[in-house]
Motif scaffolding. Structure first.
Motif, PDB file in Angstrom:
ATOM      1  N   ASN A   5       0.814  -1.206   0.000  1.00 24.87           N
ATOM      2  CA  ASN A   5       0.000   0.000   0.000  1.00 24.87           C
ATOM      3  C   ASN A   5       0.855   1.266   0.000  1.00 24.87           C
ATOM      4  O   ASN A   5       0.326   2.367   0.061  1.00 24.87           O
ATOM      5  N   GLU A   6       2.187   1.116  -0.016  1.00 20.93           N
ATOM      6  CA  GLU A   6       3.076   2.260  -0.077  1.00 20.93           C
ATOM      7  C   GLU A   6       3.349   2.588  -1.546  1.00 20.93           C
ATOM      8  O   GLU A   6       4.169   1.959  -2.206  1.00 20.93           O
ATOM      9  N   ARG A   7       2.630   3.573  -2.042  1.00 19.25           N
ATOM     10  CA  ARG A   7       2.753   3.948  -3.446  1.00 19.25           C
ATOM     11  C   ARG A   7       2.902   5.451  -3.562  1.00 19.25           C
ATOM     12  O   ARG A   7       2.477   6.198  -2.689  1.00 19.25           O
ATOM     13  N   TYR A   8       3.518   5.863  -4.642  1.00 20.97           N
ATOM     14  CA  TYR A   8       3.532   7.290  -4.942  1.00 20.97           C
ATOM     15  C   TYR A   8       3.087   7.482  -6.384  1.00 20.97           C
ATOM     16  O   TYR A   8       3.182   6.566  -7.220  1.00 20.97           O
ATOM     17  N   TYR A   9       2.595   8.677  -6.661  1.00 17.66           N
ATOM     18  CA  TYR A   9       1.964   8.968  -7.948  1.00 17.66           C
ATOM     19  C   TYR A   9       2.794   9.978  -8.742  1.00 17.66           C
ATOM     20  O   TYR A   9       3.395  10.894  -8.182  1.00 17.66           O
ATOM     21  N   VAL A  10       2.794   9.770 -10.037  1.00 21.88           N
ATOM     22  CA  VAL A  10       3.547  10.625 -10.960  1.00 21.88           C
ATOM     23  C   VAL A  10       2.617  11.032 -12.095  1.00 21.88           C
ATOM     24  O   VAL A  10       1.840  10.210 -12.606  1.00 21.88           O
ATOM     25  N   ALA A  11       2.661  12.285 -12.492  1.00 18.66           N
ATOM     26  CA  ALA A  11       1.881  12.762 -13.639  1.00 18.66           C
ATOM     27  C   ALA A  11       2.763  13.678 -14.476  1.00 18.66           C
ATOM     28  O   ALA A  11       3.519  14.490 -13.939  1.00 18.66           O
ATOM     29  N   CYS A  12       2.680  13.530 -15.771  1.00 14.88           N
ATOM     30  CA  CYS A  12       3.504  14.337 -16.668  1.00 14.88           C
ATOM     31  C   CYS A  12       2.783  14.490 -18.004  1.00 14.88           C
ATOM     32  O   CYS A  12       1.848  13.754 -18.311  1.00 14.88           O
ATOM     33  N   GLY A  13       3.214  15.453 -18.787  1.00 18.05           N
ATOM     34  CA  GLY A  13       2.570  15.656 -20.075  1.00 18.05           C
ATOM     35  C   GLY A  13       3.143  16.843 -20.811  1.00 18.05           C
ATOM     36  O   GLY A  13       4.055  17.527 -20.327  1.00 18.05           O
ATOM     37  N   ALA A  14       2.596  17.090 -21.986  1.00 17.18           N
ATOM     38  CA  ALA A  14       3.024  18.229 -22.793  1.00 17.18           C
ATOM     39  C   ALA A  14       1.970  18.518 -23.853  1.00 17.18           C
ATOM     40  O   ALA A  14       1.228  17.624 -24.285  1.00 17.18           O
ATOM     41  N   SER A  15       1.910  19.777 -24.255  1.00 22.68           N
ATOM     42  CA  SER A  15       1.089  20.220 -25.390  1.00 22.68           C
ATOM     43  C   SER A  15       2.012  20.924 -26.371  1.00 22.68           C
ATOM     44  O   SER A  15       2.791  21.797 -25.964  1.00 22.68           O
ATOM     45  N   VAL A  16       1.944  20.538 -27.638  1.00 25.18           N
ATOM     46  CA  VAL A  16       2.794  21.167 -28.654  1.00 25.18           C
ATOM     47  C   VAL A  16       1.953  21.550 -29.867  1.00 25.18           C
ATOM     48  O   VAL A  16       0.925  20.920 -30.164  1.00 25.18           O
ATOM     49  N   ALA A  17       2.388  22.575 -30.565  1.00 25.15           N
ATOM     50  CA  ALA A  17       1.688  23.024 -31.767  1.00 25.15           C
ATOM     51  C   ALA A  17       1.858  22.014 -32.888  1.00 25.15           C
ATOM     52  O   ALA A  17       2.928  21.421 -33.061  1.00 25.15           O
ATOM     53  N   GLY A  18       0.788  21.810 -33.654  1.00 28.45           N
ATOM     54  CA  GLY A  18       0.856  20.936 -34.807  1.00 28.45           C
ATOM     55  C   GLY A  18       1.477  21.649 -35.993  1.00 28.45           C
ATOM     56  O   GLY A  18       1.664  22.870 -35.996  1.00 28.45           O
ATOM     57  N   THR A  19       1.791  20.890 -37.025  1.00 26.91           N
ATOM     58  CA  THR A  19       2.472  21.463 -38.190  1.00 26.91           C
ATOM     59  C   THR A  19       1.635  22.538 -38.878  1.00 26.91           C
ATOM     60  O   THR A  19       2.175  23.515 -39.405  1.00 26.91           O
ATOM     61  N   ARG A  20       0.313  22.394 -38.851  1.00 26.42           N
ATOM     62  CA  ARG A  20      -0.547  23.402 -39.476  1.00 26.42           C
ATOM     63  C   ARG A  20      -0.469  24.717 -38.711  1.00 26.42           C
ATOM     64  O   ARG A  20      -0.406  25.796 -39.307  1.00 26.42           O
ATOM     65  N   HIS A  21      -0.480  24.632 -37.393  1.00 25.93           N
ATOM     66  CA  HIS A  21      -0.378  25.845 -36.582  1.00 25.93           C
ATOM     67  C   HIS A  21       1.007  26.480 -36.698  1.00 25.93           C
ATOM     68  O   HIS A  21       1.133  27.710 -36.700  1.00 25.93           O
ATOM     69  N   ILE A  22       2.030  25.641 -36.788  1.00 22.37           N
ATOM     70  CA  ILE A  22       3.383  26.175 -36.972  1.00 22.37           C
ATOM     71  C   ILE A  22       3.478  26.908 -38.306  1.00 22.37           C
ATOM     72  O   ILE A  22       4.005  28.023 -38.388  1.00 22.37           O
ATOM     73  N   ARG A  23       2.926  26.305 -39.347  1.00 23.42           N
ATOM     74  CA  ARG A  23       2.950  26.922 -40.674  1.00 23.42           C
ATOM     75  C   ARG A  23       2.216  28.254 -40.689  1.00 23.42           C
ATOM     76  O   ARG A  23       2.705  29.236 -41.264  1.00 23.42           O
ATOM     77  N   ASP A  24       1.060  28.301 -40.022  1.00 32.10           N
ATOM     78  CA  ASP A  24       0.237  29.516 -40.024  1.00 32.10           C
ATOM     79  C   ASP A  24       0.553  30.450 -38.862  1.00 32.10           C
ATOM     80  O   ASP A  24      -0.145  31.445 -38.665  1.00 32.10           O
ATOM     81  N   GLN A  25       1.580  30.113 -38.080  1.00 26.34           N
ATOM     82  CA  GLN A  25       2.007  30.929 -36.935  1.00 26.34           C
ATOM     83  C   GLN A  25       0.869  31.158 -35.937  1.00 26.34           C
ATOM     84  O   GLN A  25       0.644  32.265 -35.448  1.00 26.34           O
ATOM     85  N   ILE A  26       0.166  30.049 -35.629  1.00 26.07           N
ATOM     86  CA  ILE A  26      -0.921  30.068 -34.650  1.00 26.07           C
ATOM     87  C   ILE A  26      -0.433  29.347 -33.390  1.00 26.07           C
ATOM     88  O   ILE A  26       0.109  28.243 -33.479  1.00 26.07           O
ATOM     89  N   PRO A  27      -0.596  29.956 -32.223  1.00 27.66           N
ATOM     90  CA  PRO A  27      -0.160  29.277 -30.986  1.00 27.66           C
ATOM     91  C   PRO A  27      -0.914  27.972 -30.770  1.00 27.66           C
ATOM     92  O   PRO A  27      -2.034  27.783 -31.267  1.00 27.66           O
ATOM     93  N   CYS A  28      -0.311  27.080 -30.019  1.00 29.05           N
ATOM     94  CA  CYS A  28      -0.963  25.821 -29.661  1.00 29.05           C
ATOM     95  C   CYS A  28      -2.252  26.116 -28.905  1.00 29.05           C
ATOM     96  O   CYS A  28      -2.267  26.928 -27.981  1.00 29.05           O
ATOM     97  N   GLU A  29      -3.334  25.446 -29.281  1.00 30.41           N
ATOM     98  CA  GLU A  29      -4.638  25.651 -28.641  1.00 30.41           C
ATOM     99  C   GLU A  29      -5.066  24.455 -27.798  1.00 30.41           C
ATOM    100  O   GLU A  29      -6.198  24.390 -27.344  1.00 30.41           O
ATOM    101  N   ASP A  30      -4.145  23.503 -27.588  1.00 29.46           N
ATOM    102  CA  ASP A  30      -4.359  22.412 -26.646  1.00 29.46           C
ATOM    103  C   ASP A  30      -3.881  22.843 -25.267  1.00 29.46           C
ATOM    104  O   ASP A  30      -3.120  23.812 -25.126  1.00 29.46           O
ATOM    105  N   ALA A  31      -4.294  22.112 -24.247  1.00 26.63           N
ATOM    106  CA  ALA A  31      -3.809  22.369 -22.889  1.00 26.63           C
ATOM    107  C   ALA A  31      -3.905  21.090 -22.071  1.00 26.63           C
ATOM    108  O   ALA A  31      -4.684  20.186 -22.388  1.00 26.63           O
ATOM    109  N   TRP A  32      -3.109  21.037 -21.006  1.00 17.18           N
ATOM    110  CA  TRP A  32      -3.192  19.912 -20.071  1.00 17.18           C
ATOM    111  C   TRP A  32      -2.873  20.421 -18.673  1.00 17.18           C
ATOM    112  O   TRP A  32      -2.278  21.481 -18.496  1.00 17.18           O
ATOM    113  N   ALA A  33      -3.287  19.660 -17.659  1.00 15.60           N
ATOM    114  CA  ALA A  33      -3.010  20.013 -16.275  1.00 15.60           C
ATOM    115  C   ALA A  33      -3.007  18.746 -15.437  1.00 15.60           C
ATOM    116  O   ALA A  33      -3.539  17.701 -15.848  1.00 15.60           O
TER     117      ALA A  33
END
Length: 257
Positions: A5-33
């Motif tokens: 019962n001795e456990r610890y929790y880990v959470a990680c992630g990332a949001s990155v712009a897709g190639t279409r947004h990079i091409r059109d210079q639009i910021p990433c519109e995804d998010a995580w928490a």
């Protein structure tokens, strides 16, 4: 040796712009928490709809409000009904989006976003999901699909937290596992694949991903950066031109490093 019962929790992630947004210079519109608590964690991912002027802001409000609401509730109640808690968290996220829209004098539809929230405890994994994206769990080396993209009446259309029918669109599912992986639609193809018309978990990606992240902890590596580097790799970018978000939560025996 640590007790079971001795456990610890880990959470990680990332949001990155897709190639279409990079091409059109639009910021990433995804998010995580994320929120990590004794005996539990919550992660959320969201995809701000490209058709919405402030979809990215809607996604950010949705994930931060959702995990914050869940964290507060879990700290106050050690044995909550997690399904109801997720419903409450999604509702609170919508309220905060609507409040921000009113302050800026725009319609809530300007903040249209999907939302996928997952809570992992010692006993279960529960997911709340509106719109596209996918969620899978991992137990030992066996992956299972927990939640799939929602149905769409029209092509390129998905349900949104900001919609009037958001409550009926919120799908709650539960399962078990020691890890949970959530993805927006830009990279959902990495964790689920179609096989004879049905979605199945893609073990060749899921298992190495989780095992690598587990090993990186003892090496002191930045797990968020590892996921960001993965998402910007040519292999992942070839999946879709859309923004990509991948979030992973897991528990390990023992004490944190």
């Amino acid at each position: 040796m640590p007790e079971l019962n001795e456990r610890y929790y880990v959470a990680c992630g990332a949001s990155v712009a897709g190639t279409r947004h990079i091409r059109d210079q639009i910021p990433c519109e995804d998010a995580w928490a994320k929120a990590i608590l004794p005996g539990a964690l919550a992660i959320a991912v969201a995809d701000g709809l490209s058709s919405a002027e402030s979809g990215g802001k809607g996604a950010e409000i949705a994930v931060n409000t959702s995990v914050g609401t869940i964290a507060d509730a879990l700290m106050a109640d050690k044995d909550p009904d997690i399904s109801n808690l997720i419903r409450m968290a999604a509702g609170k996220g919508r309220e905060n989006i609507e409040r921000d829209a009113c302050l800026n004098g725009v319609e809530i539809s300007s903040y249209a976003t999907t939302l996928l929230v997952a809570v992992l405890t010692n006993e279960c994994v529960v997911c709340g999901h509106i719109g596209d994206g996918a969620c899978v769990t991992l137990s030992a080396d066996i992956a299972s699909v927990l939640s799939l993209p929602g149905p769409s009446e029209y092509a390129n259309e998905t349900a949104a937290l900001t919609g009037k029918n958001w409550e009926s669109q919120l799908r709650i599912s539960s399962g078990t596992g020691s890890a949970v992986i959530c993805a927006t639609d830009g990279c959902q193809g990495a964790i689920v694949r179609r096989d004879e018309g049905s979605f199945i978990p893609y073990n060749p990606f899921i298992v190495p991903l989780v095992r690598s992240l587990e090993s990186y902890i003892s090496e002191g590596r930045d797990l968020n950066l590892e996921i960001s580097d993965l998402l910007t790799s040519s292999r992942m970018q070839a999946l879709s031109s859309d923004d990509m978000t991948l979030a992973v939560g897991f528990c390990l025996p023992g004490e944190p490093f």
